[in-house]
Design an enzyme around this catalytic site. Structure first.
Site, PDB file in Angstrom:
ATOM      1  N   MET A   1       0.847  -1.338  -0.010  1.00 11.32           N
ATOM      2  CA  MET A   1      -0.053   0.175  -0.030  1.00 11.32           C
ATOM      3  C   MET A   1       0.790   1.265   0.111  1.00 11.32           C
ATOM      4  SD  MET A   1      -3.170  -1.232   0.050  1.00 11.32           S
ATOM      5  CE  MET A   1      -4.225  -0.062   0.479  1.00 11.32           C
ATOM      6  N   GLN A  53       5.165  -0.855   8.878  1.00  7.84           N
ATOM      7  CA  GLN A  53       5.731  -1.918   8.197  1.00  7.84           C
ATOM      8  C   GLN A  53       7.014  -1.201   7.537  1.00  7.84           C
ATOM      9  OE1 GLN A  53       4.398  -3.386   4.044  1.00  7.84           O
ATOM     10  NE2 GLN A  53       3.358  -4.592   5.557  1.00  7.84           N
ATOM     11  N   CYS A  83       6.228  -7.887  -0.500  1.00  6.98           N
ATOM     12  CA  CYS A  83       6.147  -6.786  -2.030  1.00  6.98           C
ATOM     13  C   CYS A  83       7.165  -7.399  -3.151  1.00  6.98           C
ATOM     14  CB  CYS A  83       6.502  -5.391  -1.304  1.00  6.98           C
ATOM     15  SG  CYS A  83       6.339  -4.165  -2.714  1.00  6.98           S
ATOM     16  N   LYS A 122       4.750 -10.208   7.348  1.00  7.95           N
ATOM     17  CA  LYS A 122       3.541 -10.275   6.229  1.00  7.95           C
ATOM     18  C   LYS A 122       4.442 -10.729   4.881  1.00  7.95           C
ATOM     19  CE  LYS A 122       0.175  -7.853   3.665  1.00  7.95           C
ATOM     20  NZ  LYS A 122       0.557  -8.343   2.394  1.00  7.95           N
ATOM     21  N   GLY A 195      -5.423 -11.186   0.862  1.00  3.22           N
ATOM     22  CA  GLY A 195      -5.430 -11.398  -0.622  1.00  3.22           C
ATOM     23  C   GLY A 195      -6.946 -11.816  -1.091  1.00  3.22           C
ATOM     24  N   ARG A 217      -6.979  -3.005  -0.408  1.00  2.00           N
ATOM     25  CA  ARG A 217      -7.606  -2.323  -1.568  1.00  2.00           C
ATOM     26  C   ARG A 217      -9.239  -2.221  -1.298  1.00  2.00           C
ATOM     27  NH1 ARG A 217      -6.083  -5.822  -6.452  1.00  2.00           N
ATOM     28  NH2 ARG A 217      -5.914  -7.199  -4.765  1.00  2.00           N
TER      29      ARG A 217
END
Length: 318
Positions: A1, A53, A83, A122, A195, A217
């Site tokens: 994000m 993060q 990522c 993560k 996800g 999202r």
């Protein structure tokens, strides 16, 4: 994000749920150590509980960045091992770390030794040609042995070449069952799933198997979804009645930021999905997109855009 969940976005989202834990956009260790710390790490107390993060692969740098962040009052430090962007590949961190589970363990241990905060990871279920079960379980084993306090698993592989970051969020197939299997193997470890989760009903279904659900999202593109989190998942009253109330609650923050020289568009860009699916939503987005970036745009621009929705909603119900 990255470039989405900045401090303005988080303040706005916090208005709609007291219980959801918010996460910052990923910050690299270099940015934290050498950058403008107040600008990058500072946040409003209203955003709590808030997790930072971090992106990085050097244990010493991650430990130093964690110590710096701890002084700002974060509730958790989260290591990004998911990522797949070109930026993280060039720096050999993010999803690249799925290929180096021993290093992930070293990174977790360095941060655990450095700060008295929960350290979480993560990750993906694998990258490229890795066998997902082996990749995920090996990473979990190393992270847990190093003291990891929780895992958040994006239930897709990431492809480090051949797919863009956007495609990596949609193209690789989801394997929720593998994350459920991981939870059964690590019954005492908090595990959250991420996800393709877009509704409260989806969240409830996953919470029958794991301890938490992370959404990105879905909450960003339809912020009013957050108004259902507290009553439907925590059994507590929602902080606000609807999107109109959320705008009203956000106004004092917007006014304060404008006085500090912030541009209106830097705040309202996080609100474009607020009235998704309602009459007037398109006019709301169009008005903010075209007018909020103008020099000198103020609160009246936001209120005028909201009036578009009110008028069309009243006309639709008449």
């Amino acid at each position: 994000m990255m470039e989405w969940t900045d401090r303005h976005c988080r303040f706005f989202h916090r208005l709609m749920s007291r219980r959801a834990r918010l996460y910052t956009e990923m910050l690299t260790t270099g940015a934290v150590i050498f950058g403008d710390r107040d600008r990058l790490l500072g946040f409003d107390a209203a955003e709590r509980p808030l997790a930072l993060q971090l992106g990085g692969s050097d244990p010493a740098d991650l430990a130093k960045a964690a110590r710096i962040a701890a002084a700002f009052g974060y509730a958790e430090i989260n290591l990004n091992v998911g990522c797949p962007s070109d930026r993280v590949q060039n720096g050999a961190f993010g999803a690249c770390l799925m290929l180096r589970p021993d290093l992930v363990g070293d990174c977790v241990k360095a941060m655990k030794d450095a700060v008295d905060l929960p350290i979480t990871v993560k990750c993906r279920i694998g990258v490229d040609d890795q066998e997902p079960r082996t990749a995920l379980f090996t990473l979990a084993e190393r992270a847990v042995a190093a003291g990891c306090d929780a895992l958040i698993v994006h239930a897709r592989k990431a492809w480090l070449s051949g797919l863009s970051p956007k495609e990596n969020r949609d193209v690789p197939p989801l394997d929720y069952g593998l994350v459920y299997e991981l939870k059964r193997a690590y019954a005492d470890l908090p595990i959250a799933i991420n996800g393709g989760i877009a509704t409260i009903e989806d969240m409830r279904a996953h919470l029958a198997h794991v301890d938490g659900v992370m959404i990105g999202r879905a909450a960003y593109h339809e912020p009013e979804l957050l108004l259902r989190v507290d009553p439907e998942l925590f059994g507590e009253a929602a902080p606000l009645a609807d999107g109109f109330a959320a705008v009203e609650a956000f106004i004092p923050y917007v006014e304060a930021q404008l006085r500090r020289g912030e541009r209106l568009s830097n705040m309202t860009r996080h609100m474009l999905g607020l009235f998704a699916g309602k009459p007037g939503a398109r006019a709301f987005r169009r008005r903010l997109a075209s007018e909020a970036a103008r020099p000198g745009a103020g609160v009246e621009t936001l209120l005028s855009a909201v009036d578009e929705v009110r008028r069309m909603a009243e006309a639709a119900s008449a």
